[in-house]
Design a protein around this motif. Sequence first.
Motif, PDB file in Angstrom:
ATOM      1  N   UNK A 164       0.829  -1.205   0.000  1.00 33.36           N
ATOM      2  CA  UNK A 164       0.000   0.000   0.000  1.00 33.36           C
ATOM      3  C   UNK A 164       0.865   1.259   0.000  1.00 33.36           C
ATOM      4  N   UNK A 165       1.990   1.220   0.731  1.00 33.64           N
ATOM      5  CA  UNK A 165       2.905   2.369   0.702  1.00 33.64           C
ATOM      6  C   UNK A 165       3.402   2.597  -0.722  1.00 33.64           C
ATOM      7  N   UNK A 166       3.810   1.507  -1.386  1.00 30.95           N
ATOM      8  CA  UNK A 166       4.278   1.630  -2.771  1.00 30.95           C
ATOM      9  C   UNK A 166       3.161   2.127  -3.676  1.00 30.95           C
ATOM     10  N   UNK A 167       1.932   1.634  -3.448  1.00 30.30           N
ATOM     11  CA  UNK A 167       0.804   2.062  -4.277  1.00 30.30           C
ATOM     12  C   UNK A 167       0.520   3.550  -4.091  1.00 30.30           C
ATOM     13  N   UNK A 168       0.607   4.020  -2.850  1.00 26.92           N
ATOM     14  CA  UNK A 168       0.383   5.448  -2.613  1.00 26.92           C
ATOM     15  C   UNK A 168       1.474   6.297  -3.261  1.00 26.92           C
ATOM     16  N   UNK A 169       2.696   5.830  -3.222  1.00 27.19           N
ATOM     17  CA  UNK A 169       3.780   6.562  -3.879  1.00 27.19           C
ATOM     18  C   UNK A 169       3.605   6.563  -5.398  1.00 27.19           C
ATOM     19  N   UNK A 170       3.152   5.426  -5.945  1.00 23.43           N
ATOM     20  CA  UNK A 170       2.900   5.371  -7.379  1.00 23.43           C
ATOM     21  C   UNK A 170       1.777   6.334  -7.775  1.00 23.43           C
ATOM     22  N   UNK A 171       0.742   6.388  -6.951  1.00 25.83           N
ATOM     23  CA  UNK A 171      -0.352   7.329  -7.224  1.00 25.83           C
ATOM     24  C   UNK A 171       0.159   8.764  -7.235  1.00 25.83           C
ATOM     25  N   UNK A 172       1.013   9.079  -6.274  1.00 21.89           N
ATOM     26  CA  UNK A 172       1.586  10.429  -6.216  1.00 21.89           C
ATOM     27  C   UNK A 172       2.443  10.718  -7.452  1.00 21.89           C
ATOM     28  N   UNK A 173       3.216   9.724  -7.878  1.00 23.66           N
ATOM     29  CA  UNK A 173       4.061   9.905  -9.064  1.00 23.66           C
ATOM     30  C   UNK A 173       3.206  10.123 -10.313  1.00 23.66           C
ATOM     31  N   UNK A 174       2.134   9.337 -10.443  1.00 23.94           N
ATOM     32  CA  UNK A 174       1.270   9.493 -11.617  1.00 23.94           C
ATOM     33  C   UNK A 174       0.472  10.794 -11.550  1.00 23.94           C
ATOM     34  N   UNK A 175       0.197  11.279 -10.346  1.00 25.55           N
ATOM     35  CA  UNK A 175      -0.436  12.583 -10.228  1.00 25.55           C
ATOM     36  C   UNK A 175       0.533  13.687 -10.691  1.00 25.55           C
ATOM     37  N   UNK A 176       1.791  13.581 -10.313  1.00 21.50           N
ATOM     38  CA  UNK A 176       2.798  14.532 -10.783  1.00 21.50           C
ATOM     39  C   UNK A 176       2.947  14.443 -12.300  1.00 21.50           C
ATOM     40  N   UNK A 177       2.876  13.218 -12.814  1.00 27.39           N
ATOM     41  CA  UNK A 177       2.985  13.040 -14.258  1.00 27.39           C
ATOM     42  C   UNK A 177       1.828  13.728 -14.983  1.00 27.39           C
ATOM     43  N   UNK A 178       0.617  13.620 -14.419  1.00 24.92           N
ATOM     44  CA  UNK A 178      -0.537  14.296 -15.010  1.00 24.92           C
ATOM     45  C   UNK A 178      -0.353  15.810 -14.970  1.00 24.92           C
ATOM     46  N   UNK A 179       0.153  16.293 -13.848  1.00 32.15           N
ATOM     47  CA  UNK A 179       0.376  17.738 -13.737  1.00 32.15           C
ATOM     48  C   UNK A 179       1.405  18.212 -14.777  1.00 32.15           C
ATOM     49  N   UNK A 180       2.471  17.428 -14.959  1.00 36.99           N
ATOM     50  CA  UNK A 180       3.471  17.796 -15.962  1.00 36.99           C
ATOM     51  C   UNK A 180       2.875  17.793 -17.368  1.00 36.99           C
ATOM     52  N   UNK A 181       2.090  16.729 -17.647  1.00 36.58           N
ATOM     53  CA  UNK A 181       1.492  16.632 -18.979  1.00 36.58           C
ATOM     54  C   UNK A 181       0.524  17.782 -19.233  1.00 36.58           C
ATOM     55  N   UNK A 182      -0.250  18.124 -18.214  1.00 32.77           N
ATOM     56  CA  UNK A 182      -1.209  19.217 -18.376  1.00 32.77           C
ATOM     57  C   UNK A 182      -0.492  20.562 -18.547  1.00 32.77           C
ATOM     58  N   UNK A 183       0.550  20.785 -17.764  1.00 31.04           N
ATOM     59  CA  UNK A 183       1.326  22.025 -17.883  1.00 31.04           C
ATOM     60  C   UNK A 183       1.961  22.141 -19.264  1.00 31.04           C
ATOM     61  N   UNK A 184       2.526  21.019 -19.735  1.00 30.49           N
ATOM     62  CA  UNK A 184       3.173  21.052 -21.042  1.00 30.49           C
ATOM     63  C   UNK A 184       2.139  21.229 -22.156  1.00 30.49           C
TER      64      UNK A 184
END
Length: 464
Positions: A164-184
């Motif tokens: 679950x810790x790894x899953x939460x970190x993955x969710x955070x990483x994919x949220x950052x990825x979405x933010x980067x994609x949206x910004x770009x």
Amino acid sequence: MIGNKYWLILLFLIGVHSTSVKAQQVLTLKDAIQTAINNYGTIKAKSNYAAASKTSIDQAKRDYLPNLNVSVQQDYGTINGQNGPLYGFGGLAAASSGAPLQDQNWNAAFGGLYLTNINWDFFAFGRAKEKIKTAQAVAARDNKDWQQEIFQHEVKVAAAYLNLVAAQKLTLSYQKNLNRADTFRQVVVTRVKNGLSAGVDSSQANAEVSGAKIALTKAIDFEQTQSNLLAQLMGVPAGHFALDTFLVSRVPAMLNDTASIESHPLLQWYKSRIALSDEQSKYYRTLMYPAFSLVGVLQTRGSGFDAGYGAQNLNAYTHAYWDGVKPTRTNYLIGVGVTWNLTQPLRISRQVRAQQQISTGLQAEYDLADQQLRAQLQLSDTKIANALDNYHEVPAQVKAASDAYLQKSVLYRNGLTNLVDVTQALYALIRAETDRDIAYSNVWQALLLKASASGDFNMFAKEL
């Protein structure tokens, strides 16, 4: 008045803040394990089974006590006697006694019987002792089963927590990825509007944002699945857990500790099953031999029929209740006997042989479990080494991917590269971040595997 309102508002805000802090209280791995041990149904069930088996030891010890029966009966009936053979099958025949008369009559009076009986198998070639030892072996087996269930559940909860810790970190990483994609995407749209990039770049940027949203949704779904699994193992309602993510940001100190599986809870449980089977064989063997018994009877009777009642005087009886039930005659009997079913050894020998074959089968199961645990222990050392290699590599991978993405995005803004290069750099970055999140968790998972294989959960718990 204003002062009172101020204090009321302040107290309200403090209460709301306290409730929020409590709702977001961090669930540590130690707390999760302890909650699971206290709540999980299988552990509670096996705890009760172990307690019941322990109580059965006292019951087996008390089985050696002599049988002491006390009986009182008061009757009213006739006493017609008759010469002839009689056997009371199952104790269902009447025990009336009297002088055999030529004709049936219906003279009746009260009578009473007061009986104390003791019967004790005082020697049966160790049968009682072996029965107690068998009960003790059952209690030991059930206790070992309870302990190995706790151990296995600790490992399951720890693994689910790390997942679950790894899953939460993955969710955070994919949220950052979405933010980067949206910004770009906003950068791309601006360049397209200004005629600095082709219109297809805008469509491609929108596709990348959609793909990032789908990846984030999958990560959230995986996190929710792991959260639900952890809740099941803890025996609590499903919900969002605020976990100690700092745990996996460091490497355990004692990864190279030597370990032995000799005291593994699972192997101890298998040993207890073999010990129980051996004790049952010994107990069955005692059933071949005779049992020496001590018996004692004290009997007092009363009767409304006089001693002279018989063919010459059929009126020598009374209907008075007390005269009939009053004790007037007493007998006692003390004896020692032996009982031995001579065909019993023929049956018991096969039962003993069958139990010995069960012991052989249980030994084979023990050998298999021992072999599997040794292989798992060897594998855990390999996994620790591999996890550490990845752990040390991912920072360089993430930095390189991050620098590459920054470079490609800056070049794109200045019209020096195309969107495909930026997209490839973005893929490399999210892959590096994913590898980082997994690599950190895998180090702890490898240590957990070693603790599971060695049967020493403290090897893992002391690093928390």
